[in-house]
Design a protein around this motif. Structure first.
Motif, PDB file in Angstrom:
ATOM      1  N   ASP A   2       0.838  -1.188   0.000  1.00  5.75           N
ATOM      2  CA  ASP A   2       0.000   0.000   0.000  1.00  5.75           C
ATOM      3  C   ASP A   2       0.878   1.245   0.000  1.00  5.75           C
ATOM      4  O   ASP A   2       2.080   1.197   0.178  1.00  5.75           O
ATOM      5  N   SER A 754      -3.701   2.340   7.051  1.00  7.82           N
ATOM      6  CA  SER A 754      -2.487   1.600   6.704  1.00  7.82           C
ATOM      7  C   SER A 754      -1.819   1.031   7.945  1.00  7.82           C
ATOM      8  O   SER A 754      -1.297  -0.096   7.929  1.00  7.82           O
ATOM      9  N   TYR A 769     -10.521   2.389   4.678  1.00  8.45           N
ATOM     10  CA  TYR A 769     -10.130   2.546   3.269  1.00  8.45           C
ATOM     11  C   TYR A 769     -11.365   2.771   2.382  1.00  8.45           C
ATOM     12  O   TYR A 769     -11.351   3.617   1.474  1.00  8.45           O
ATOM     13  N   ASN A 793      -4.683   1.210  -2.220  1.00 12.09           N
ATOM     14  CA  ASN A 793      -4.611   0.746  -0.834  1.00 12.09           C
ATOM     15  C   ASN A 793      -5.776  -0.165  -0.476  1.00 12.09           C
ATOM     16  O   ASN A 793      -5.610  -1.140   0.262  1.00 12.09           O
TER      17      ASN A 793
END
Length: 854
Positions: A2, A754, A769, A793
């Protein structure tokens, strides 16, 4: 893998113009991640009682009223929050009643006693903050809770959150002269022990429990007059009270005039009845005052000025100017020093004239418990009357010129490098004064448009330098008003519009910024021509806004055109041409065209070394930018060498605490992190954060960058718990300060997701996300690089969770769009392609068909 939305502070700079009458180039940092302070909810009152605002002193002859006792009884129990409204017509003494309670709370040692001027009313549709928002924002800044550059609305909401979440304590806020009920509707103070008093002439009970404040009862009027005018006969006192409708303000002014001028009661009452009242008096507030009230107010200042003139003509002239200035300045008052400038200086005569007006009770002087010096104010009724008299006597232009000169001098004396002290408040006070002039009507108060334009351009520049762009955007109506007065093609109009667009851009309102930049460029092309430096500046600024909005193709096309024209018109060595080169290189870098970006950065650095010298800030910025491009290209050794040299030079030239020096430290640490030197990186990130907290404050954007970068370094070092703590605080602070849709808030969401993914908290990561992608599609559009990052991502999180089919579908779509928008050589495009290739290898092969029977 990502992709975090990380951009180093000042790694690549776009040089914009914030213009005065003469254009000047100024390097401004590009988009950065903003991270919150990492603190828990602070206790703003841990250092002892807080006193804020200009609480009025007792008026001469003030008497305690029944309404005060009712107020005190209603607020006596502090277990829960309480809000009381003192409602009544102007001049009945609402503020005096509230002030008496505030003084009593101060003497009792309450943890907070704040006086907020609630005027003017807010205009959210035009971006104009209310007095309520501005006052609460200034309180939050005084307590060190917010970044001074934060928009007033957001700072005010954070102040309310702090007060509502604090422990039980006796606290008071007075909102004086509220003009719009909606200004308080979303700012409800409900914390335990919180008391709120609102003074207003608004009708209706939606604000809370209301205590009507009426004119004096006749007994009160008689007692007041006997106290102020010893020996007055009851019949005369009764007649005077009857003429003035028992209005406390009018009675007070009448008593002062009679005492100072030694008027006999009958003589004074004859004056009230004989002096004609102009029909032009504004009755817009709907209050029906007796004819004699206006005459009493008029006589109070007219007789005072006449008496002063017989003693000292120069002081009388200055007093007349000072009253006129106050009548067209914000009703909450202005710093005392501004009125000392009535004679374009700080003469002893100006000080004496103001002291005379204060002694006569015509103006009120209070010591402000905020950062500003003493505040001088004029009652709203008196102010309105003086404005009408000034206009009738043909003195509007003289008064307006004195006011504009005072504003200009206040700006000239302010220091933009010290935004947390008196200078910052001076800039905000000038903005508030310009807004008040706009509400009165520039033509009605005789403002010279050229002079006002000069002050407007100056305050726009100072606001930008002090990080107060969120305040500067509220000047949109003044910009439009001056455009009407000067004409749309006037140089001042074009410059002020450019500056307004830049304020919108700095405040994150890119759509509005781009609209104004496009119109300004169109106007400058028509008025000035394509080769004028102002037109080139407009092209540069529009391209910079396009770049910030992710419209890289449009930005690059304009930057290329601007550089070509700058070379032809200004020459290769002109600072404007060198800035255009830098900007084009930055756009190439954003678009992944690193080879071209590096070539231009190298040439620009060489030229700046030759033209400007090695120690010029522009040269140091070029070194920094070249190092950033080398870092992006993976040439880490060269990047680190330049970063180290730039840091050494900035320490020598600018000093250890200069923001650019701190930025160099941050960038060097980032390069160390990229090179795997995590221990070195973390040590510098931690030191830089400590220095920025000390120098810039906890909520300054650069400090937030340091927190973000430190969290990222912790994540790289496997210290996920610490990283997540900072990321979570970042999101909370971004939501509070910037709002849910600000691009930097969306960055904070992405980074937190993340970190969750790295910690194996896939469900939480995917939820964030998905929400971030949805919001970026809505706010930034499908082609913005940040939106492409979100798609990548989300696909990577799906892949980690075993949802391989969904991941591949998103990778394929994202790669197609990244190729179209960014091109095949952009790092993000390459990363998406690698992710897609890896996910394809994980896809289960289709089973072979069974052999057919023999």
């Amino acid at each position: 893998m990502d992709a975090l939305d990380e951009i180093n502070a000042t790694a690549s700079r776009t040089e914009h113009n914030i213009e005065a009458l003469l254009l000047s180039q100024q390097e401004m940092s590009g988009k950065i991640d903003r991270l919150g302070s990492g603190r828990g909810r602070p206790n703003p009152f841990s250092d002892g009682p807080t006193r804020f605002g200009a609480t009025p002193d007792p008026a001469p002859g003030y008497i305690v009223r029944d309404e005060y006792h009712r107020l005190r009884e209603a607020l006596a129990h502090g277990e829960g929050a309480a809000r009381l409204v003192l409602r009544g017509m102007k001049g009945v003494g609402k503020s005096q009643i509230a002030a008496q309670y505030a003084r009593e709370c101060r003497e009792a040692g309450w943890s907070l006693v704040a006086w907020v001027n609630a005027a003017p009313a807010g205009a959210p549709d035009r971006g104009l903050p209310s007095g309520v928002e501005t006052g609460l924002a200034e309180l939050a800044n005084r307590l060190g809770l917010v970044d001074p550059s934060d928009p007033p609305r957001k700072s005010a909401r954070f102040m309310v959150d702090c007060l509502n979440s604090g422990g039980a304590a006796d606290r008071l806020i007075v909102f004086d002269n509220l003009e719009r009920a909606d200004d308080l509707r979303e700012l409800k103070l409900t914390g335990p022990g919180m008391r709120v008093i609102v003074t207003t002439n608004l009708r209706g009970g939606e604000l809370g429990e209301t205590i009507p404040v009426e004119v004096f009862g006749r007994r009160q009027s008689l007692a007041f007059l006997r106290e102020r005018i010893p020996g007055i006969a009851d019949a005369h006192a009764d007649g005077l009270a009857d003429l003035l409708g028992d209005l406390p303000l009018a009675l007070s002014q009448a008593a002062s005039t009679m005492r100072e001028q030694r008027f006999a009661p009958l003589e004074y009452m004859e004056l009230l009845e004989e002096v004609p009242l102009e029909e032009a008096m504004d009755r817009s507030d709907g209050e029906d005052y007796p004819h004699a009230v206006w005459q009493a107010l008029r006589l109070s200042h007219q007789t005072a000025l006449k008496a002063l003139g017989e003693r000292d003509e120069e002081q009388a002239r200055l007093a007349r100017l000072q009253l006129g200035m106050l009548s067209i300045m914000p009703e909450g008052g202005v710093p005392r020093d501004w009125l000392y400038r009535a004679d374009a200086g700080h003469s002893l005569a100006a000080r004496k004239s103001l002291a005379f007006l204060s002694k006569r009770g015509i103006v009120s002087e209070t010591e402000n418990d905020g950062a500003r010096a003493g505040i001088v104010s004029l009652h709203r009724l008196q102010s309105r009357l003086i404005r009408e008299d000034v206009r009738r006597d043909g003195e509007s232009e003289v008064i307006a010129e004195a006011a504009i000169c005072a504003l200009a001098e206040a700006l000239n004396e302010s220091d933009p490098n010290n935004p947390h002290e008196v200078e910052r408040d001076s800039i905000i006070a000038v903005i508030e004064s310009l807004l008040f002039l706009g509400t009165l009507g520039l033509d009605r108060v005789g403002v010279n448009a050229e002079g006002l334009s000069s002050v407007l351009l100056s305050v726009q520049r100072r606001a930008n330098e002090a990080g107060l762009d969120s305040f500067a955007v509220s000047l949109a109506d003044i910009v439009d008003g001056l455009a009407s007065a000067l004409g749309p093609d006037h140089p001042g109009t074009l410059v002020s519009r450019n500056n307004l667009a830049y304020a919108y851009q700095s405040a994150g309102r890119l759509g509005e910024a781009i609209d104004i930049y496009e119109q300004t460029l169109e106007d400058r092309l028509r008025v000035l021509g394509a080769d004028h430096p102002g037109t080139l500046a407009s092209r540069n600024n529009l391209a910079g806004a396009y770049q910030s909005a992710g419209r890289l193709e449009d930005a690059i096309a304009i930057f290329e055109q601007t550089l070509e024209e700058s070379l032809r018109v200004l020459g290769a060595d002109h600072p404007g041409t060198l800035a255009s080169r830098n900007n084009l290189a930055g756009a190439y870098q954003s678009a992944g065209r690193l080879g071209e970006a590096i070539d231009i950065y190298e040439q620009t650095l060489e030229d700046r070394l030759r033209v400007l010298g090695a120690d010029h800030p522009g040269t140091l910025a070029s070194r920094n930018n070249l190092a950033g491009a080398y870092q992006s290209a993976g040439r880490l050794g060269e990047a680190i060498d330049i970063y180290e040299q730039t840091l050494e030079d900035r320490l020598r030239v600018l000093g250890a605490d200069h923001p650019d020096t701190l930025a160099s430290r941050n960038n060097l640490a980032s390069a160390y992190r990229s090179a795997g030197r995590l221990e070195d990186a973390i040590a510098i990130f931690e030191q830089t954060l400590e220095d920025r907290l000390r120098v810039l404050g906890a909520d300054h954007p650069d400090t937030l960058v340091s927190r973000n970068n430190l969290a990222s370094a912790y994540r790289s070092a496997g210290r996920l718990g610490e990283a997540i703590d900072i990321y979570e605080q970042t999101l909370e602070e971004s939501l509070r300060v910037l709002g849910a849709d600000h691009p930097d808030t969306l960055v904070s969401r992405n980074n937190l997701a993340s970190a969750y993914r790295s910690a194996g908290r896939l469900g939480e990561a995917i939820d964030i996300y998905e929400q971030t992608l949805e919001d970026r599609l809505r706010v930034l559009g499908a082609d913005h690089p940040d939106t492409l990052v979100s798609r990548n991502n989300l696909a990577y999180a799906y892949q980690s969770a075993g949802r391989l089919g969904e991941a591949i579908d998103i990778y394929e779509q994202t790669l197609e769009e990244s190729l179209r928008v960014l091109g095949p050589d952009h790092p993000l495009t390459k990363q998406i392609a690698e992710n897609l290739a890896m996910s394809a290898t994980l896809r289960p092969r289709a089973p072979l068909p069974d052999r057919p029977p023999r």
